[in-house]
Design a protein around this motif. Structure first.
Motif, PDB file in Angstrom:
ATOM      1  N   ALA A 217      -1.263  14.671   2.506  1.00 34.68           N
ATOM      2  CA  ALA A 217      -0.511  14.468   1.266  1.00 34.68           C
ATOM      3  C   ALA A 217      -0.575  15.706   0.379  1.00 34.68           C
ATOM      4  O   ALA A 217       0.432  16.131  -0.197  1.00 34.68           O
TER       5      ALA A 217
ATOM      6  N   GLU B 233       0.632  10.321  -1.283  1.00 34.76           N
ATOM      7  CA  GLU B 233       1.474  11.209  -2.093  1.00 34.76           C
ATOM      8  C   GLU B 233       2.275  10.446  -3.147  1.00 34.76           C
ATOM      9  O   GLU B 233       2.739  11.032  -4.132  1.00 34.76           O
ATOM     10  N   GLN B 234       2.438   9.139  -2.946  1.00 30.95           N
ATOM     11  CA  GLN B 234       3.095   8.306  -3.946  1.00 30.95           C
ATOM     12  C   GLN B 234       2.090   7.789  -4.975  1.00 30.95           C
ATOM     13  O   GLN B 234       2.319   7.848  -6.182  1.00 30.95           O
TER      14      GLN B 234
ATOM     15  N   ASP C 268       3.408  14.936   2.477  1.00 28.82           N
ATOM     16  CA  ASP C 268       3.898  13.902   3.389  1.00 28.82           C
ATOM     17  C   ASP C 268       2.768  13.510   4.343  1.00 28.82           C
ATOM     18  O   ASP C 268       2.370  14.311   5.192  1.00 28.82           O
ATOM     19  N   SER C 269       2.271  12.292   4.186  1.00 27.94           N
ATOM     20  CA  SER C 269       1.179  11.830   5.048  1.00 27.94           C
ATOM     21  C   SER C 269       1.657  10.870   6.128  1.00 27.94           C
ATOM     22  O   SER C 269       0.866  10.229   6.805  1.00 27.94           O
ATOM     23  N   THR C 270       2.987  10.760   6.287  1.00 27.42           N
ATOM     24  CA  THR C 270       3.551   9.719   7.151  1.00 27.42           C
ATOM     25  C   THR C 270       3.809  10.162   8.586  1.00 27.42           C
ATOM     26  O   THR C 270       4.220   9.353   9.413  1.00 27.42           O
TER      27      THR C 270
ATOM     28  N   GLU D  67      -5.362  11.351   5.593  1.00 27.56           N
ATOM     29  CA  GLU D  67      -4.161  11.033   4.812  1.00 27.56           C
ATOM     30  C   GLU D  67      -4.050  11.899   3.568  1.00 27.56           C
ATOM     31  O   GLU D  67      -2.983  12.444   3.257  1.00 27.56           O
TER      32      GLU D  67
ATOM     33  N   ARG E 134       0.841  -1.194   0.000  1.00 29.00           N
ATOM     34  CA  ARG E 134       0.000   0.000   0.000  1.00 29.00           C
ATOM     35  C   ARG E 134       0.875   1.243   0.000  1.00 29.00           C
ATOM     36  O   ARG E 134       1.547   1.522   0.987  1.00 29.00           O
ATOM     37  N   GLN E 135       0.879   1.957  -1.086  1.00 25.07           N
ATOM     38  CA  GLN E 135       1.669   3.174  -1.176  1.00 25.07           C
ATOM     39  C   GLN E 135       0.977   4.309  -0.420  1.00 25.07           C
ATOM     40  O   GLN E 135      -0.246   4.308  -0.263  1.00 25.07           O
ATOM     41  N   HIS E 136       1.780   5.252   0.052  1.00 25.89           N
ATOM     42  CA  HIS E 136       1.204   6.445   0.674  1.00 25.89           C
ATOM     43  C   HIS E 136       0.502   7.271  -0.401  1.00 25.89           C
ATOM     44  O   HIS E 136       0.825   7.183  -1.594  1.00 25.89           O
TER      45      HIS E 136
END
Length: 360
Positions: A97, A10-11, A102-104, A93, A6-8
């Motif tokens: 993003a 923003e990716q 950056d949602s991390t 999220e 599962r990509q973030h």
């Protein structure tokens, strides 16, 4: 990135964010990647001036997204509140993003979340070797967000103990985090804010203090207004899942998604879609997220243990598993719904038989 499960956000949506950035001519708050107007476009979807299509991330009331984004331009934090499965984490999220890229920077709230998880901790090896120093300080996502002017996310805020929750008060009001052990403070730079989520099923677990509530602007995310809206949400999320998981199955027929959503909406509301029959409500939330999960599980069944075509037999176990949380009370509610609502529907005979075969 192809092997990442599962990509973030923003990716996964990097192309859309880049295109929005290029086309964005509106004023941006300091350290924001996009203007508030473009953030809302990213969330709601739409067509840009050059014809590029932005897919909707949130299907619902646009005004709610405008309020949420406007809140984050102020000195107040944002609390996304609502029933389980109403896309609170998803919206959180995507907001992070689009705004910060950056949602991390996230803290998962649990009963065991400590004050150190929110404020800061210590690298004890360095602490013993060097004594208290900035080098021995372990920064939390909140501290990194303050220093970088980004959005920090706190999931399930009301799951965190009240004493730990209140460590946020100084951060949210003063935009400062004192580190008394070093006689220093971390000061937030522009762009910093916090998005927290909470669900109303946790009401009474760890209520927010009145002081903390005042630091948040609350946006309540409702269940989808119409069945068509909910079907669209499920369809889009399932298509995304199928693409990521590369399942050897045909895309689900809209008919099957409609039937799952209909079952969930009827049992959630306590009345059939036509308003003619009252239904007992089970103990579970029967959210849109659970409907998505049922269809995804059905697709996996069809792909690996069926003919690749999603059918009622593939969906039956997921339906029952979502509805029957209490094996005594919920089973009674489900059997009554099965006999009085599902059985009489001519084009639902296959679902009735599949659920009966599962031991309902």
């Amino acid at each position: 990135m192809a092997t990442i499960l599962r990509q973030h956000a923003e990716q996964l949506f990097a192309e859309e964010l880049e295109e929005l950035h290029k086309q964005d001519s509106d004023k941006r708050p300091q350290n924001w990647k996009l203007s508030p107007q473009s953030v809302v476009t990213y969330l709601i979807g739409g067509k840009l001036k050059n014809g590029f299509e932005i897919t909707p991330k949130y299907i619902g009331n646009k005004r709610l997204m405008e309020i949420a984004v406007a809140t984050l331009t102020t000195d107040r934090a944002l609390l996304l509140y609502g029933l389980p499965g109403t896309a609170k984490s998803w919206v959180s999220e995507h907001l992070a993003a689009a705004i910060s890229g950056d949602s991390t920077l996230i803290i998962q709230g649990t009963a065991g979340t400590s004050e150190e998880s929110v404020r800061y901790g210590w690298n004890y090896a360095k602490l013993l070797a060097e004594g208290p120093s900035e080098n021995a300080l372990v920064e939390t996502p909140v501290v990194r967000a303050m220093k970088d002017g980004k959005i920090a996310r706190i999931e399930e805020l009301t799951r965190i103990g009240a004493d730990v929750q209140d460590t946020l008060i100084t951060i949210l009001s003063e935009k400062t985090l004192p580190v008394p052990e070093l006689n220093i403070e971390v000061q937030a730079i522009r762009g910093f804010n916090i998005i927290a989520t909470a669900n109303n099923r946790d009401k009474g677990v760890n209520e927010l203090s009145s002081a903390l509530k005042r630091r948040f602007n609350t946006v309540i995310l409702p269940v989808p207004d119409s069945i068509e809206e909910e079907i669209d949400i499920v369809k889009r999320r399932v298509e995304s899942f199928e693409k990521i998981m590369e399942l050897p199955a045909e895309p689900p027929a809209l008919k099957e998604i409609r039937r799952i959503v209909t079952i969930f909406r009827e049992m959630r509301s306590g009345v059939t879609i036509d308003g003619k029959t009252k239904i007992k409500i089970p103990s579970g939330s029967l959210s849109t997220a659970e409907a998505i999960s049922v269809v995804n599980n059905g697709l996996a069944m069809a792909a690996y243990f069926g003919d690749g075509q999603l059918n009622a037999a593939d969906l039956a176990a997921g339906i029952i598993g979502s509805i029957v949380k209490d094996p005594v009370q919920d089973k009674i509610v489900w059997l009554e719904y099965l006999e009085t609502v599902v059985k009489p529907r001519e084009d639902w005979k296959d679902i009735y038989r599949a659920c009966r075969d599962m031991g309902s």
